[in-house]
Structure formats: C-alpha cells, structure tokens
Design an enzyme around this catalytic site. Sequence first.
Site, PDB file in Angstrom:
ATOM      1  N   LYS A   8       0.818  -1.220   0.000  1.00  0.00           N
ATOM      2  CA  LYS A   8       0.000   0.000   0.000  1.00  0.00           C
ATOM      3  C   LYS A   8       0.851   1.269   0.000  1.00  0.00           C
ATOM      4  O   LYS A   8       0.606   2.172  -0.790  1.00  0.00           O
ATOM      5  CB  LYS A   8      -0.911   0.055   1.251  1.00  0.00           C
ATOM      6  CG  LYS A   8      -1.992  -0.995   1.297  1.00  0.00           C
ATOM      7  CD  LYS A   8      -2.961  -0.737   2.459  1.00  0.00           C
ATOM      8  CE  LYS A   8      -2.331  -0.855   3.841  1.00  0.00           C
ATOM      9  NZ  LYS A   8      -1.891  -2.204   4.203  1.00  0.00           N
ATOM     10  N   ARG A 128      11.232  -1.698  11.254  1.00  0.00           N
ATOM     11  CA  ARG A 128       9.964  -1.277  11.866  1.00  0.00           C
ATOM     12  C   ARG A 128       9.631  -2.139  13.076  1.00  0.00           C
ATOM     13  O   ARG A 128       9.704  -3.363  13.023  1.00  0.00           O
ATOM     14  CB  ARG A 128       8.831  -1.379  10.830  1.00  0.00           C
ATOM     15  CG  ARG A 128       8.383  -0.036  10.338  1.00  0.00           C
ATOM     16  CD  ARG A 128       7.330  -0.164   9.280  1.00  0.00           C
ATOM     17  NE  ARG A 128       6.053  -0.652   9.798  1.00  0.00           N
ATOM     18  CZ  ARG A 128       4.926  -0.523   9.131  1.00  0.00           C
ATOM     19  NH1 ARG A 128       4.898   0.058   7.964  1.00  0.00           N
ATOM     20  NH2 ARG A 128       3.815  -0.998   9.651  1.00  0.00           N
ATOM     21  N   ARG A 139      -1.267  -8.759  13.100  1.00  0.00           N
ATOM     22  CA  ARG A 139      -1.774  -7.724  12.187  1.00  0.00           C
ATOM     23  C   ARG A 139      -2.598  -8.337  11.061  1.00  0.00           C
ATOM     24  O   ARG A 139      -3.606  -7.777  10.644  1.00  0.00           O
ATOM     25  CB  ARG A 139      -0.609  -6.898  11.635  1.00  0.00           C
ATOM     26  CG  ARG A 139      -0.089  -5.899  12.683  1.00  0.00           C
ATOM     27  CD  ARG A 139       1.290  -5.370  12.365  1.00  0.00           C
ATOM     28  NE  ARG A 139       1.383  -4.747  11.069  1.00  0.00           N
ATOM     29  CZ  ARG A 139       2.487  -4.710  10.329  1.00  0.00           C
ATOM     30  NH1 ARG A 139       3.599  -5.284  10.759  1.00  0.00           N
ATOM     31  NH2 ARG A 139       2.475  -4.117   9.177  1.00  0.00           N
TER      32      ARG A 139
HETATM   33  P1  AMP Z   1       0.452   0.745   8.367  1.00  0.00           P
HETATM   34  O1  AMP Z   1       1.708   1.528   8.212  1.00  0.00           O
HETATM   35  O2  AMP Z   1      -0.677   1.238   7.491  1.00  0.00           O
HETATM   36  O3  AMP Z   1       0.669  -0.727   8.228  1.00  0.00           O
HETATM   37  O4  AMP Z   1      -0.032   0.989   9.875  1.00  0.00           O
HETATM   38  C1  AMP Z   1       0.782   0.619  10.972  1.00  0.00           C
HETATM   39  C2  AMP Z   1      -0.045   0.564  12.243  1.00  0.00           C
HETATM   40  O5  AMP Z   1      -0.610   1.846  12.517  1.00  0.00           O
HETATM   41  C3  AMP Z   1      -1.237  -0.383  12.202  1.00  0.00           C
HETATM   42  O6  AMP Z   1      -0.872  -1.711  12.475  1.00  0.00           O
HETATM   43  C4  AMP Z   1      -2.095   0.214  13.319  1.00  0.00           C
HETATM   44  O7  AMP Z   1      -1.597  -0.089  14.610  1.00  0.00           O
HETATM   45  C5  AMP Z   1      -1.894   1.695  13.098  1.00  0.00           C
HETATM   46  N1  AMP Z   1      -2.895   2.208  12.139  1.00  0.00           N
HETATM   47  C6  AMP Z   1      -2.670   2.693  10.879  1.00  0.00           C
HETATM   48  N2  AMP Z   1      -3.815   3.068  10.287  1.00  0.00           N
HETATM   49  C7  AMP Z   1      -4.802   2.813  11.183  1.00  0.00           C
HETATM   50  C8  AMP Z   1      -6.218   2.965  11.157  1.00  0.00           C
HETATM   51  N3  AMP Z   1      -6.852   3.439  10.075  1.00  0.00           N
HETATM   52  N4  AMP Z   1      -6.904   2.593  12.274  1.00  0.00           N
HETATM   53  C9  AMP Z   1      -6.289   2.140  13.364  1.00  0.00           C
HETATM   54  N5  AMP Z   1      -4.971   1.937  13.442  1.00  0.00           N
HETATM   55  C10 AMP Z   1      -4.221   2.276  12.367  1.00  0.00           C
END
Ligand code: AMP
Length: 186
Positions: A8, A128, A139
């Site tokens: 993404k 990360r 996740r």
């Molecule tokens: P990502 O970088 O999109 O994989 O997001 C990393 C982490 O940020 C996720 O595993 C969640 O803990 C948090 N996070 C990101 N976007 C959201 C969202 N829309 N709602 C809740 N938690 C989020």
Amino acid sequence: MGPPGAGKGTQAARIADRYGVPPISTGDIFRENVAAGTPLGTLADRYMRAGEYVPDDVTDAMVSDRLAQPDCRPGFLLDGYPRTLQQVKQLDAMLTDLDVRLDGVLVLTAGADELVQRLLDRARAQGRADDTEPVIRRRQAVYLQETAPLTAEYAARGVLAEVDGTGRVDHVTDRIHTAISRLRRR
Ligand code: AMP
C-alpha cells in the site's frame, strides 16, 4: 486497502504523485508522532507494537484534521484508512462536510505466505518495530477480522476495484492505473 505487506505505502506514493494529490498514510502519521514523542505517539505506540489498531476516535480525529489542510483541496489519497466500519462511517461524514466524492477504493491482494515474507524482508531493511513475526501474524488476523469486511461495503456501493499486488512493483502500478481509469469512467 490491503493486508499488511500488500504494498500500500509504495503504491500510494506513486499514485498520489501521478495525480498530484497528497498521499495520507495514517500509519506514517502515527510513526511520525512516535518519533517526535508527542502524546498521540505515546498512545499509538502501545497499539502498534502489539499489532492492534489504534482506537477509532483517535484515528478519526487525526484524519479529520489532516483532510482540513489546504493541500487536500484538490483531492487526496488515503493509505490505510478507513480500516473499520466505524471509520467508514466517520469518513463518509468527513467527505460530506468537505463536499468531496469518493472516487474509488483500491484493494491490493497477495497470498498470506508472500505477505509474511515481504514484511520480514522489510523488517530487515527498515527496522519497523511492528514487523516481527508474531506481530505480523496478529496484524494479519486483525486485518481479516476488522478490515476485510469493508470490501463488501464498498463493492455494494460500486466503487471497489481489486488489484493483484504480486509481481514487479511497476506492473502493480500499471494495474492500479488501469483500475483507476475504469473507476473514473463509471
Ligand atoms: P500501516 O503503516 O498502514 O501498516 O499501519 C501501521 C499501524 O498503525 C497499524 O498496524 C495500526 O496499529 C496503526 N494504524 C494505521 N492506520 C490505522 C487505522 N486506520 N486505524 C487504526 N490503526 C491504524
């Protein structure tokens, strides 16, 4: 949308660049807040390290603030939001307030094993904190339970396009452009 590791962030940056709109990644905004040691970062860090979602009210307020900024006026690309049905409702309300139409929702797909491998590779490259194998598995489970059901909602609205996220990054980008062209012609 798409499960963790689907690509993404990589694709969002490319697509946003092509259309001249800001890519808005909730994960990136949380990570920036963690790095800066803000109260929001301190709160988010607990959830992110466990592979859980940050609570909806916190996430929704953050996105609402971001969408109110002037650079979002020509349009924007959301990466990683909405992720729950509650967030879908809140986003609908935000878009109504802004008088903005949702052009489309893209879902990147890839097989579970490929996703775990990509995330472990990313962990080695970027370090990360939430890219360890047990957290990755959590996740994935949270995505399946909380976020995968959103595709049915957007499909029912006729705005969903599923895109094969496997193979070369450039090829995935091409598939996404094709999907966006179709969505815009609808
Ligand atoms: P990502 O970088 O999109 O994989 O997001 C990393 C982490 O940020 C996720 O595993 C969640 O803990 C948090 N996070 C990101 N976007 C959201 C969202 N829309 N709602 C809740 N938690 C989020």
